[in-house]
Design a protein around this motif. Structure first.
Motif, mmCIF file in Angstrom:
data_model
loop_
_atom_site.group_PDB
_atom_site.id
_atom_site.type_symbol
_atom_site.label_atom_id
_atom_site.label_comp_id
_atom_site.label_asym_id
_atom_site.label_seq_id
_atom_site.Cartn_x
_atom_site.Cartn_y
_atom_site.Cartn_z
ATOM 1 N N LEU A 87 4.960 0.136 0.057
ATOM 2 C CA LEU A 87 3.981 -0.149 0.889
ATOM 3 C C LEU A 87 3.471 0.735 2.013
ATOM 4 C CD1 LEU A 87 2.545 -2.578 -0.279
ATOM 5 C CD2 LEU A 87 5.018 -3.014 -0.266
ATOM 6 N N SER A 88 2.652 1.462 2.149
ATOM 7 C CA SER A 88 2.224 2.348 3.135
ATOM 8 C C SER A 88 0.929 2.528 3.652
ATOM 9 C CB SER A 88 2.965 3.579 2.704
ATOM 10 O OG SER A 88 2.068 4.812 2.691
ATOM 11 N N TYR A 115 9.443 0.465 11.634
ATOM 12 C CA TYR A 115 9.355 1.678 12.529
ATOM 13 C C TYR A 115 7.947 2.448 12.292
ATOM 14 C CZ TYR A 115 13.922 -0.258 12.509
ATOM 15 O OH TYR A 115 15.126 -1.103 12.578
ATOM 16 N N GLU A 116 8.038 3.876 12.800
ATOM 17 C CA GLU A 116 7.257 4.625 12.706
ATOM 18 C C GLU A 116 6.838 5.163 11.348
ATOM 19 O OE1 GLU A 116 4.333 5.445 14.843
ATOM 20 O OE2 GLU A 116 5.101 3.621 15.379
ATOM 21 N N SER A 131 -1.554 0.670 0.091
ATOM 22 C CA SER A 131 -2.168 0.155 1.254
ATOM 23 C C SER A 131 -2.777 -1.077 1.123
ATOM 24 C CB SER A 131 -2.846 1.263 1.847
ATOM 25 O OG SER A 131 -3.848 0.778 3.087
ATOM 26 N N ILE A 132 -2.926 -2.085 1.954
ATOM 27 C CA ILE A 132 -3.800 -3.102 1.901
ATOM 28 C C ILE A 132 -5.305 -3.291 2.744
ATOM 29 C CG2 ILE A 132 -1.723 -4.751 0.943
ATOM 30 C CD1 ILE A 132 -2.285 -6.018 3.901
ATOM 31 N N GLY A 133 -5.124 -1.890 3.381
ATOM 32 C CA GLY A 133 -6.524 -1.663 4.184
ATOM 33 C C GLY A 133 -6.276 -0.913 5.237
ATOM 34 N N TYR A 135 -5.900 -0.899 8.418
ATOM 35 C CA TYR A 135 -5.540 -1.589 10.116
ATOM 36 C C TYR A 135 -4.127 -1.374 10.174
ATOM 37 C CZ TYR A 135 -5.649 -4.887 6.212
ATOM 38 O OH TYR A 135 -5.478 -5.357 4.948
ATOM 39 N N LEU A 137 -0.370 -2.423 10.486
ATOM 40 C CA LEU A 137 0.532 -3.382 10.591
ATOM 41 C C LEU A 137 1.801 -3.026 11.339
ATOM 42 C CD1 LEU A 137 0.022 -4.597 6.969
ATOM 43 C CD2 LEU A 137 -0.770 -5.660 8.938
ATOM 44 N N GLY A 139 4.965 -3.315 10.060
ATOM 45 C CA GLY A 139 5.787 -3.012 8.854
ATOM 46 C C GLY A 139 4.997 -3.346 7.623
ATOM 47 N N GLY A 140 5.782 -3.125 6.378
ATOM 48 C CA GLY A 140 5.117 -3.249 5.284
ATOM 49 C C GLY A 140 5.559 -4.663 4.422
ATOM 50 N N ALA A 143 2.213 -6.748 4.053
ATOM 51 C CA ALA A 143 1.584 -6.027 2.823
ATOM 52 C C ALA A 143 2.112 -6.409 1.430
ATOM 53 C CB ALA A 143 1.388 -4.789 3.184
HETATM 54 C C1 9D3 Z 1 0.804 3.320 15.036
HETATM 55 C C2 9D3 Z 1 1.644 3.910 14.182
HETATM 56 N N1 9D3 Z 1 1.065 4.786 13.417
HETATM 57 C C3 9D3 Z 1 0.639 5.762 13.688
HETATM 58 C C4 9D3 Z 1 0.755 7.285 14.035
HETATM 59 C C5 9D3 Z 1 1.551 4.845 12.010
HETATM 60 C C6 9D3 Z 1 2.024 3.757 11.346
HETATM 61 C C7 9D3 Z 1 3.456 3.567 10.880
HETATM 62 C C8 9D3 Z 1 3.815 2.328 10.318
HETATM 63 C C9 9D3 Z 1 1.069 2.836 10.864
HETATM 64 C C10 9D3 Z 1 1.650 1.622 10.499
HETATM 65 C C11 9D3 Z 1 2.942 1.379 10.040
HETATM 66 C C12 9D3 Z 1 3.523 -0.012 9.271
HETATM 67 N N2 9D3 Z 1 2.624 -0.149 8.486
HETATM 68 C C13 9D3 Z 1 2.812 -0.547 7.016
HETATM 69 O O1 9D3 Z 1 3.895 -0.264 6.830
HETATM 70 C C14 9D3 Z 1 1.922 -0.905 6.115
HETATM 71 C C15 9D3 Z 1 0.385 -1.095 6.194
HETATM 72 C C16 9D3 Z 1 -0.457 -1.030 7.217
HETATM 73 O O2 9D3 Z 1 -0.207 -0.684 8.394
HETATM 74 N N3 9D3 Z 1 -1.737 -1.230 7.014
HETATM 75 C C17 9D3 Z 1 -2.180 -1.474 5.749
HETATM 76 N N4 9D3 Z 1 -1.296 -1.522 4.497
HETATM 77 C C18 9D3 Z 1 -0.211 -1.262 4.944
HETATM 78 S S1 9D3 Z 1 1.041 -1.116 3.669
HETATM 79 C C19 9D3 Z 1 2.099 -0.788 4.671
#
Ligand code: 9D3
Length: 251
Positions: A87-88, A115-116, A131-133, A135, A137, A139-140, A143
């Motif tokens: 999930l990312s 984390y980041e 990805s689920i969209g 925006y 989140l 963490g995964g 999702a």
């Molecule tokens: C604000 C941080 N970001 C900017 C540089 C990077 C970032 C890192 C980790 C953004 C989100 C995340 C955590 N998100 C997920 O693991 C994730 C996710 C999501 O945030 N939105 C939609 N689908 C998914 S699936 C996994």
């Protein structure tokens, strides 16, 4: 079907399967759920799963060794032919078509990051990214829960008869029609007369028209990918012709 989630927060996953349709599916043995925690694959006193990014910058990165070890155990315990899905935010957008494909698999390994981000070398053990969209989140896990909820309800026996009937009819891919229950009259409005008529053919036509009309108004791209039958075409045209007469929603 066997679902395995690689996560630092298995409590979140337990919540999904503790109630509702997903919980019942597990109770009925339609789905088997396991979590593998990367923290259990650390060897230092602090059980460290994250570290500072090479090259500098804010935030922390999930370490490669604990995560790869957890994925390896998940793979070993999964049926043959089970993909590893990360999930990312960089992944392909999850949709109902992907949910249907996953529901046909013997198993699914979902990897949730925190984390980041995760060390890029973890991707060597990953088959797909989802990805689920668009925006952000934290963490995964949420999702992964979205994906599992959508998949589990497609497993035969997971939802009641009425719902599964709605799933495989031609309404699929359209927005839902409006629903009403008692009372017939309320300060905010009354139930459309057709629904009280007992005329099942007329009710079906009205619902189909509402679904088509709402989809046309709110999600036109869903109709663009679709060839309408003559009946659907004329119901939608009548809806469009009546928009100014009815409410802004066409309802
Ligand atoms: C604000 C941080 N970001 C900017 C540089 C990077 C970032 C890192 C980790 C953004 C989100 C995340 C955590 N998100 C997920 O693991 C994730 C996710 C999501 O945030 N939105 C939609 N689908 C998914 S699936 C996994």
């Amino acid at each position: 079907m066997r679902l395995t989630v690689v996560t630092l927060f298995p409590e979140l996953i337990d919540a999904l399967f503790g109630c509702g349709i997903a919980g019942r599916a597990r109770d009925r043995g339609l789905v088997e759920v396991a979590c593998v925690n990367p923290r259990d694959f650390t060897h230092d006193p602090h059980r460290t799963v994250d570290d500072r990014p090479y090259g500098g910058g804010p935030g922390m990165v999930m370490k490669v060794e604990p995560l790869l070890a957890a994925i390896e155990v998940a793979r070993r315990e999964a049926p043959p032919g089970t993909p590893v899905v990360m999930l990312s935010p960089q992944g392909r957008r999850f949709d109902q078509g992907l949910a249907r494909g996953y529901a046909d698999l013997p198993g699914l390994i979902l990897v949730a990051g925190r984390y980041e981000g995760v060390d890029e070398r973890v991707m060597s053990a990953v088959d797909q990214e989802l990805s689920i969209g668009d925006y952000v989140l934290s963490g995964g896990e949420l999702a992964a829960m979205v994906v599992m909820d959508a998949v589990v309800r497609l497993l035969p026996g997971a939802v009641g008869d009425a719902m599964s009937c709605a799933q495989d009819s031609f309404w699929e891919g359209l927005l839902d029609c409006p629903h009403y229950t008692r009372p017939e009259v309320h300060a905010t409005g009354r139930v459309p007369a057709v629904l009280l008529s007992g005329d099942h053919a007329a009710i079906r036509r009205w619902r189909l028209q509402q679904s088509l009309g709402r989809t046309w108004l709110r999600r036109p791209s869903l109709l663009a990918e679709r060839v309408l039958e003559p009946e659907q075409e004329s119901l939608l045209q009548a809806f469009i012709d009546n928009i100014d007469i009815d409410s802004p929603d066409g309802g």
